[in-house]
Design a protein around this motif. Sequence first.
Motif, mmCIF file in Angstrom:
data_model
loop_
_atom_site.group_PDB
_atom_site.id
_atom_site.type_symbol
_atom_site.label_atom_id
_atom_site.label_comp_id
_atom_site.label_asym_id
_atom_site.label_seq_id
_atom_site.Cartn_x
_atom_site.Cartn_y
_atom_site.Cartn_z
ATOM 1 N N GLU A 61 0.802 -1.237 0.000
ATOM 2 C CA GLU A 61 0.000 0.000 0.000
ATOM 3 C C GLU A 61 0.835 1.287 0.000
ATOM 4 N N ALA A 62 1.836 1.369 0.883
ATOM 5 C CA ALA A 62 2.560 2.646 1.010
ATOM 6 C C ALA A 62 3.241 3.023 -0.303
ATOM 7 N N GLU A 63 3.985 2.072 -0.870
ATOM 8 C CA GLU A 63 4.708 2.340 -2.127
ATOM 9 C C GLU A 63 3.727 2.535 -3.274
ATOM 10 N N GLY A 64 2.759 1.618 -3.327
ATOM 11 C CA GLY A 64 1.825 1.623 -4.454
ATOM 12 C C GLY A 64 0.990 2.893 -4.498
ATOM 13 N N ALA A 65 0.545 3.346 -3.326
ATOM 14 C CA ALA A 65 -0.284 4.562 -3.294
ATOM 15 C C ALA A 65 0.542 5.754 -3.777
ATOM 16 N N GLY A 66 1.786 5.854 -3.299
ATOM 17 C CA GLY A 66 2.643 6.962 -3.732
ATOM 18 C C GLY A 66 2.815 6.970 -5.247
ATOM 19 N N ALA A 67 3.011 5.787 -5.815
ATOM 20 C CA ALA A 67 3.198 5.695 -7.276
ATOM 21 C C ALA A 67 1.924 6.125 -8.009
ATOM 22 N N LEU A 68 0.774 5.744 -7.454
ATOM 23 C CA LEU A 68 -0.485 6.105 -8.136
ATOM 24 C C LEU A 68 -0.800 7.594 -8.021
ATOM 25 N N PHE A 69 -0.387 8.215 -6.918
ATOM 26 C CA PHE A 69 -0.593 9.666 -6.809
ATOM 27 C C PHE A 69 0.206 10.377 -7.919
ATOM 28 N N ALA A 70 1.424 9.861 -8.180
ATOM 29 C CA ALA A 70 2.237 10.451 -9.252
ATOM 30 C C ALA A 70 1.573 10.222 -10.617
ATOM 31 N N GLU A 71 0.988 9.031 -10.800
ATOM 32 C CA GLU A 71 0.264 8.754 -12.053
ATOM 33 C C GLU A 71 -0.905 9.727 -12.215
ATOM 34 N N ALA A 72 -1.557 10.021 -11.104
ATOM 35 C CA ALA A 72 -2.713 10.935 -11.154
ATOM 36 C C ALA A 72 -2.266 12.323 -11.598
ATOM 37 N N ARG A 73 -1.090 12.754 -11.107
ATOM 38 C CA ARG A 73 -0.590 14.070 -11.535
ATOM 39 C C ARG A 73 -0.315 14.059 -13.035
ATOM 40 N N ARG A 74 0.373 12.993 -13.500
ATOM 41 C CA ARG A 74 0.712 12.919 -14.937
ATOM 42 C C ARG A 74 -0.550 12.911 -15.799
ATOM 43 N N ALA A 75 -1.611 12.269 -15.285
ATOM 44 C CA ALA A 75 -2.847 12.163 -16.076
ATOM 45 C C ALA A 75 -3.703 13.431 -15.979
ATOM 46 N N GLY A 76 -3.288 14.372 -15.122
ATOM 47 C CA GLY A 76 -4.040 15.630 -15.006
ATOM 48 C C GLY A 76 -5.334 15.514 -14.228
ATOM 49 N N VAL A 77 -5.375 14.557 -13.286
ATOM 50 C CA VAL A 77 -6.585 14.371 -12.459
ATOM 51 C C VAL A 77 -6.819 15.623 -11.602
ATOM 52 N N GLY A 78 -8.079 15.979 -11.414
ATOM 53 C CA GLY A 78 -8.405 17.226 -10.709
ATOM 54 C C GLY A 78 -8.189 17.168 -9.216
ATOM 55 N N ARG A 79 -8.542 16.035 -8.594
ATOM 56 C CA ARG A 79 -8.335 15.898 -7.144
ATOM 57 C C ARG A 79 -8.241 14.420 -6.772
ATOM 58 N N ILE A 80 -7.515 14.186 -5.685
ATOM 59 C CA ILE A 80 -7.387 12.818 -5.157
ATOM 60 C C ILE A 80 -8.085 12.769 -3.800
ATOM 61 N N VAL A 81 -8.850 11.700 -3.578
ATOM 62 C CA VAL A 81 -9.323 11.386 -2.225
ATOM 63 C C VAL A 81 -8.701 10.047 -1.853
#
Length: 279
Positions: free
Chosen positions: A78-98
Amino acid sequence: MIVVTAAGGQTGAAVVRKLRERGEQVRAVVARRGPRPDLAALGAEVVLGELTQPLPWAKLLDGADAFHLIWPHADPDEAEGAGALFAEARRAGVGRIVYHSVLHPQARVMPHHAAKDRAEESLESAGVPWRVLRPCTYAQTLDASLDEVARTGVLRSYWGVRTAQSLVDVEDVAAAAAVLLTEDGLDGGTFEAAGPEPLTAPRIAELMGERLGREVVADDVIPAGEQPTAYAARCRRAMFDHHREHGFVGSPRVLAALLGRSPRSYAEHLAELPLPVSG
Ligand SMILES: NC(=O)c1ccc[n+]([C@@H]2O[C@H](COP(=O)([O-])OP(=O)(O)OC[C@H]3O[C@@H](n4cnc5c(N)ncnc54)[C@H](OP(=O)(O)O)[C@@H]3O)[C@@H](O)[C@H]2O)c1
């Protein structure tokens, strides 16, 4: 459009339902192959995606206004994977993360809390507006024990009989998630989701007894044997030990403010459960 992971699980399915009730388009990411009639019936776009496998996240997150990251419970990645997905969200231009965290992630003696604490920390550098939801134990966690309780009159408590938990209804947690995913003015906030009252196991037994129409007592089941080595079992043991010592109690006020009403009580939850068929 809002992307929800672990969407076929208890939390994910409830969040998808609340979002659809608000008229939001939802992309539901599930891990298990096969038809998902429940999600499809809700009108969600169902896509396959194992969080721990390399995935075309740019495509999965494409066009997302918001991303609700729910990680499978007590998973060592979870810790590593979540961090990686937050970075993916930035690259994809997602508006907000919950991010779906837990009450008291700083209680790091529980490995799954430590993982969520680290994941929360990595949100700071994600570069995407974020909100964190921190639920207490769901009221629904005890549903599976109701048959046994009805038969035996005994609620087995692995977290002792002295301390309390602020059990919260998963429907309230999902409704709060829908608010965080869709409403403005909540960026950078961490939001606790705790039920309206601290409940000890004897009090839970009493409430179950009222619902079942029989006497129910709580029995203190002290875990025996060596500390387990498998990650999920280690999390479970550490969680019960921690709750036995300190309880798991939070304030209901934040959840009440998000929902605009009091969170549902455990008695209200029990009243809606079908009674076990005696046999
Ligand atoms: N339960 C509680 O009391 C509670 C309290 C506070 C916080 N939380 C947190 O809430 C989150 C969800 O918990 P839950 O109880 O709702 O879980 P759950 O019902 O067990 O759902 C887990 C879902 O995760 C999916 N999954 C499993 N492995 C996966 C993988 N490798 N990749 C993608 N998806 C995978 C499964 O998908 P498929 O259906 O597709 O197989 C399953 O539907 C967890 O992070 C937990 O720590 C739970």
